[in-house]
Design an enzyme around this catalytic site. Structure first.
Site, PDB file in Angstrom:
ATOM      1  N   GLU A  62       0.829  -1.210   0.000  1.00  0.00           N
ATOM      2  CA  GLU A  62       0.000   0.000   0.000  1.00  0.00           C
ATOM      3  C   GLU A  62       0.862   1.258   0.000  1.00  0.00           C
ATOM      4  O   GLU A  62       0.481   2.279  -0.580  1.00  0.00           O
ATOM      5  CB  GLU A  62      -0.929   0.003   1.211  1.00  0.00           C
ATOM      6  CG  GLU A  62      -1.964  -1.117   1.206  1.00  0.00           C
ATOM      7  CD  GLU A  62      -1.486  -2.433   1.819  1.00  0.00           C
ATOM      8  OE1 GLU A  62      -0.251  -2.653   1.853  1.00  0.00           O
ATOM      9  OE2 GLU A  62      -2.320  -3.224   2.251  1.00  0.00           O
ATOM     10  N   CYS A  93      -3.070  -3.874   6.474  1.00  0.00           N
ATOM     11  CA  CYS A  93      -2.789  -3.743   7.912  1.00  0.00           C
ATOM     12  C   CYS A  93      -3.297  -2.387   8.410  1.00  0.00           C
ATOM     13  O   CYS A  93      -3.660  -1.503   7.631  1.00  0.00           O
ATOM     14  CB  CYS A  93      -1.293  -3.916   8.178  1.00  0.00           C
ATOM     15  SG  CYS A  93      -0.279  -2.510   7.681  1.00  0.00           S
ATOM     16  N   CYS A  96      -1.545   0.713   7.099  1.00  0.00           N
ATOM     17  CA  CYS A  96      -1.861   0.977   5.697  1.00  0.00           C
ATOM     18  C   CYS A  96      -3.271   1.516   5.528  1.00  0.00           C
ATOM     19  O   CYS A  96      -3.530   2.316   4.621  1.00  0.00           O
ATOM     20  CB  CYS A  96      -1.654  -0.285   4.861  1.00  0.00           C
ATOM     21  SG  CYS A  96       0.097  -0.641   4.665  1.00  0.00           S
TER      22      CYS A  96
HETATM   23  N1  THU Z   1       2.159  -6.655   3.862  1.00  0.00           N
HETATM   24  C1  THU Z   1       1.739  -5.740   2.939  1.00  0.00           C
HETATM   25  O1  THU Z   1       2.421  -5.473   1.946  1.00  0.00           O
HETATM   26  N2  THU Z   1       0.547  -5.113   3.164  1.00  0.00           N
HETATM   27  C2  THU Z   1      -0.262  -5.338   4.240  1.00  0.00           C
HETATM   28  O2  THU Z   1      -1.219  -4.612   4.444  1.00  0.00           O
HETATM   29  C3  THU Z   1       0.029  -6.475   5.122  1.00  0.00           C
HETATM   30  C4  THU Z   1       1.421  -7.000   5.053  1.00  0.00           C
HETATM   31  C5  THU Z   1       3.464  -7.290   3.654  1.00  0.00           C
HETATM   32  C6  THU Z   1       4.539  -6.794   4.570  1.00  0.00           C
HETATM   33  C7  THU Z   1       5.510  -7.949   4.575  1.00  0.00           C
HETATM   34  O3  THU Z   1       6.427  -7.762   3.508  1.00  0.00           O
HETATM   35  C8  THU Z   1       4.660  -9.165   4.278  1.00  0.00           C
HETATM   36  O4  THU Z   1       3.389  -8.682   3.870  1.00  0.00           O
HETATM   37  C9  THU Z   1       4.453 -10.086   5.466  1.00  0.00           C
HETATM   38  O5  THU Z   1       4.002  -9.367   6.570  1.00  0.00           O
END
Ligand code: THU
Length: 133
Positions: A62, A93, A96
């Site tokens: 994000e 998350c 984000c």
């Molecule tokens: N991750 C994202 O890119 N976006 C989210 O909203 C949740 C988590 C990624 C971060 C990390 O590189 C991987 O997922 C595992 O947590």
């Protein structure tokens, strides 16, 4: 302003998110994530997660997407999709959700595993620029 998104537009977003996921740099978690969004002027912006040997510095997909939004001229995020390596919806998350909310506002639509939800539904009581006034 609320905008209606067609099934075809959602499919385009999923495909753009999947294509972005394929470009992820995630050698530590092995959990590639891709995100894509439709802007209010009809662009598609996208991003992938970018990890770091200092794990906590990882950029979520994000964050890359918002960088793409600003780099390509800004505007508002209307609809958003995020996928994992299976192409299934990946829940943004908490951090984000806040980052996206700045650029989409409460009416922004998000494709969640549960179905399409608004930003106001996934981030009730969000902190907004208005709170700084
Ligand atoms: N991750 C994202 O890119 N976006 C989210 O909203 C949740 C988590 C990624 C971060 C990390 O590189 C991987 O997922 C595992 O947590």
């Amino acid at each position: 302003m609320k905008q209606e998104i067609t099934a075809e537009q959602w499919k385009t977003l999923q495909e753009a998110a999947y294509a972005a996921m394929k470009l992820s740099y995630s050698p530590y978690s092995h959990f590639p994530v891709g995100a894509a969004a439709l802007t209010d002027d009809g662009r598609i912006v996208s991003g992938a997660n970018i990890e770091n040997a200092s794990y906590g510095l990882t950029l979520c997909a994000e964050c890359s997407l918002v960088s793409d939004l600003i780099r390509t001229g800004g505007g508002r995020l209307v609809a958003f999709a995020c996928v994992d390596s299976n192409g299934d919806p990946c829940s943004p998350c908490g951090r984000c959700r806040q980052i996206l909310s700045e650029h989409g506002g409460p009416d922004m639509l998000l494709q969640m595993a549960e179905g399409v939800m608004t930003m106001a539904e996934v981030l009730p009581g969000m902190f907004t620029p208005q709170d700084l006034v």
